[in-house]
Scaffold this motif. Structure first.
Motif, PDB file in Angstrom:
ATOM      1  N   MET A 210       0.844  -1.194   0.000  1.00 48.02           N
ATOM      2  CA  MET A 210       0.000   0.000   0.000  1.00 48.02           C
ATOM      3  C   MET A 210       0.879   1.244   0.000  1.00 48.02           C
ATOM      4  O   MET A 210       1.707   1.435   0.898  1.00 48.02           O
ATOM      5  N   GLU A 211       0.701   2.074  -1.021  1.00 49.61           N
ATOM      6  CA  GLU A 211       1.474   3.306  -1.127  1.00 49.61           C
ATOM      7  C   GLU A 211       0.677   4.459  -0.531  1.00 49.61           C
ATOM      8  O   GLU A 211      -0.476   4.680  -0.891  1.00 49.61           O
ATOM      9  N   ILE A 212       1.292   5.176   0.395  1.00 55.30           N
ATOM     10  CA  ILE A 212       0.651   6.334   1.009  1.00 55.30           C
ATOM     11  C   ILE A 212       1.422   7.572   0.560  1.00 55.30           C
ATOM     12  O   ILE A 212       2.452   7.925   1.121  1.00 55.30           O
ATOM     13  N   ALA A 213       0.915   8.175  -0.494  1.00 57.99           N
ATOM     14  CA  ALA A 213       1.605   9.324  -1.072  1.00 57.99           C
ATOM     15  C   ALA A 213       0.624  10.117  -1.925  1.00 57.99           C
ATOM     16  O   ALA A 213      -0.403   9.596  -2.357  1.00 57.99           O
ATOM     17  N   LEU A 214       0.955  11.378  -2.171  1.00 60.78           N
ATOM     18  CA  LEU A 214       0.148  12.195  -3.064  1.00 60.78           C
ATOM     19  C   LEU A 214       0.381  11.768  -4.509  1.00 60.78           C
ATOM     20  O   LEU A 214       1.498  11.384  -4.886  1.00 60.78           O
ATOM     21  N   THR A 215      -0.667  11.842  -5.318  1.00 59.82           N
ATOM     22  CA  THR A 215      -0.512  11.599  -6.744  1.00 59.82           C
ATOM     23  C   THR A 215       0.172  12.801  -7.387  1.00 59.82           C
ATOM     24  O   THR A 215       0.308  13.874  -6.775  1.00 59.82           O
ATOM     25  N   GLN A 216       0.586  12.640  -8.643  1.00 57.87           N
ATOM     26  CA  GLN A 216       1.205  13.761  -9.347  1.00 57.87           C
ATOM     27  C   GLN A 216       0.236  14.938  -9.472  1.00 57.87           C
ATOM     28  O   GLN A 216       0.636  16.097  -9.328  1.00 57.87           O
ATOM     29  N   ASP A 217      -1.035  14.640  -9.744  1.00 61.40           N
ATOM     30  CA  ASP A 217      -2.026  15.695  -9.873  1.00 61.40           C
ATOM     31  C   ASP A 217      -2.239  16.424  -8.554  1.00 61.40           C
ATOM     32  O   ASP A 217      -2.382  17.650  -8.521  1.00 61.40           O
ATOM     33  N   GLN A 218      -2.261  15.664  -7.455  1.00 60.34           N
ATOM     34  CA  GLN A 218      -2.436  16.285  -6.144  1.00 60.34           C
ATOM     35  C   GLN A 218      -1.238  17.153  -5.785  1.00 60.34           C
ATOM     36  O   GLN A 218      -1.399  18.255  -5.255  1.00 60.34           O
ATOM     37  N   GLN A 219      -0.034  16.681  -6.087  1.00 57.30           N
ATOM     38  CA  GLN A 219       1.159  17.484  -5.816  1.00 57.30           C
ATOM     39  C   GLN A 219       1.166  18.738  -6.678  1.00 57.30           C
ATOM     40  O   GLN A 219       1.597  19.811  -6.232  1.00 57.30           O
ATOM     41  N   ALA A 220       0.633  18.623  -7.882  1.00 59.67           N
ATOM     42  CA  ALA A 220       0.550  19.798  -8.763  1.00 59.67           C
ATOM     43  C   ALA A 220      -0.376  20.849  -8.181  1.00 59.67           C
ATOM     44  O   ALA A 220      -0.126  22.055  -8.315  1.00 59.67           O
ATOM     45  N   ILE A 221      -1.469  20.408  -7.526  1.00 59.27           N
ATOM     46  CA  ILE A 221      -2.373  21.340  -6.859  1.00 59.27           C
ATOM     47  C   ILE A 221      -1.640  22.093  -5.753  1.00 59.27           C
ATOM     48  O   ILE A 221      -1.714  23.318  -5.644  1.00 59.27           O
ATOM     49  N   VAL A 222      -0.911  21.347  -4.933  1.00 67.39           N
ATOM     50  CA  VAL A 222      -0.153  21.956  -3.841  1.00 67.39           C
ATOM     51  C   VAL A 222       0.826  23.000  -4.390  1.00 67.39           C
ATOM     52  O   VAL A 222       0.915  24.130  -3.887  1.00 67.39           O
TER      53      VAL A 222
END
Length: 388
Positions: free
Chosen positions: A1-13
């Motif tokens: 199980m990976e617990i991390a932001l997706t690329q799209d979510q990191q782009a929002i940040v």
């Protein structure tokens, strides 16, 4: 199980941070000192499309989830603006949710488009002086008349009422003692905040003075039928759909605020030298800051867990409330420690941490107290008898 932001979510940040970085400590200190609403920040967030992150695409929104909204608000809270910045746009993310879910197509077009574009500002009229957290005991009453309703009542702690031109207003249309259930007989309206007929009186308060809080006095105010959201008597049920998202967002904002303060404290502890060494080398300074980091990280992942559950239509009441509790407590502790780390300078306005500290206290209070959250967890999760 990976617990991390997706690329799209990191782009929002990253994109939100580019906006918040345009508004520095001097900007926010000035707004706080002058008790002036941050219209420029609100406009910049609107122009970036962020005010409609959870709203329908056909109305100008992005139709993303609470997870993405929480990441956005966490980034805003971690910026120089802290909780004041978050409060500037907070209601746009959860307040219009009943309109999105229960409004007519005409209402969605008329109400949501100007909010998303930043043309309208709305305040949330729910809390009352003699009801507090017992929302079923509100007494603001809407009497049915030809073409609409006549409303009389009082609201308190209404955020941004000084600058808002709209109000999302919860009223009673049937007295509580005439209802089978206390949650029945309440009706929700979205209407003009006509200050020629409604008195909006600013409440002097400890912090977050860039965003006003108010007492609202409504006397025989007419609201047309077309401004009623959903069915008469179903208003409480409608606002329930906003409660878990609000708790998640408040938790996200609190965590960002606490991390803001912690970053400042750690930087000061590296730079400030006493007795020939940086104070951050002393375990009496270092260890409490490390504990603040651990508490904030724990709250952050609880918050994202709650948001994930909400977005996947799973039960999230316990997690959402826990995120608000843990985020608010961790933020307050981190802001307190930041002031203490700065010593005497932490009491001055120069280093900003006193402003963040004053903002952090309210995050342990709104929108629901720590005690009521503990009651909910005790009863709903642990199966203990109801205590109130």
């Amino acid at each position: 199980m990976e617990i991390a932001l997706t690329q799209d979510q990191q782009a929002i940040v990253d994109a939100v941070k580019k906006v918040t970085d345009q508004f520095d400590d001097e900007y926010w200190s000035g707004k706080e000192e002058r008790k002036e609403f941050p219209h420029e920040f609100h406009r910049a967030m609107a122009e970036g499309g962020w005010l409609g992150i959870t709203m329908p695409e056909e109305l100008g929104g992005s139709e993303l989830g609470v997870t993405e909204a929480a990441l956005m608000m966490h980034t805003v809270g971690r910026s120089s603006g802290g909780f004041a910045a978050a409060s500037t746009i907070h209601i746009n993310l959860f307040g219009p949710h009943p309109v999105k879910r229960f409004g007519t197509p005409e209402q969605k077009e008329r109400i949501l488009k100007p909010l998303i574009a930043g043309e309208d500002k709305v305040c949330f009229g729910v809390t009352e002086p003699n009801a507090g957290l017992d929302t079923t005991s509100i007494t603001t009453f809407a009497t049915k008349v030809d073409g609409g309703y006549r409303v009389t009542g009082r609201k308190i702690w209404t955020t941004s009422g000084q600058v808002a031109n709209k109000i999302l207003l919860l009223t009673r249309t049937t007295p509580k003692d005439e209802c089978k259930k206390s949650t029945e007989g309440m009706t929700l309206f979205y209407t003009d905040l006509d200050k020629d007929q409604i008195e909006v009186r600013r409440i002097p308060k400890m912090g977050r003075n860039a965003v006003d809080s108010n007492a609202v006095f409504i006397d025989d105010f007419f609201i047309p039928d077309e401004d009623r959201i959903g069915e008469e008597g179903e208003g409480f049920k409608y606002i329930l759909h906003s409660l878990n998202p609000e708790r998640i967002l408040i938790g996200a904002e609190a965590i960002g605020l606490g991390q803001n303060a912690l970053d400042r404290a750690a930087q000061y502890a590296q730079e400030r030298e006493v007795f020939g060494r940086p104070i951050g080398q002393n375990q009496g300074i270092q260890h409490p800051l490390a504990e603040n980091w651990m508490a904030l990280e724990s709250a952050y992942w609880m918050m994202l867990r709650a948001a994930y559950l909400y977005d996947t239509d799973q039960s999230c009441g316990a997690e959402a409330n826990a995120a608000k509790f843990l985020g608010g407590r961790a933020a307050f502790d981190a802001c307190t420690r930041a002031v203490m780390t700065h010593g005497g300078m932490g009491y001055s306005t120069e280093y900003q941490v006193e402003r963040l500290f004053r903002e952090s206290i309210v995050l342990r209070i709104l929108p629901v107290s720590e005690q009521m959250i503990a009651n909910f967890i005790g009863q709903s999760v642990l199966g203990l008898p109801k205590s109130y």
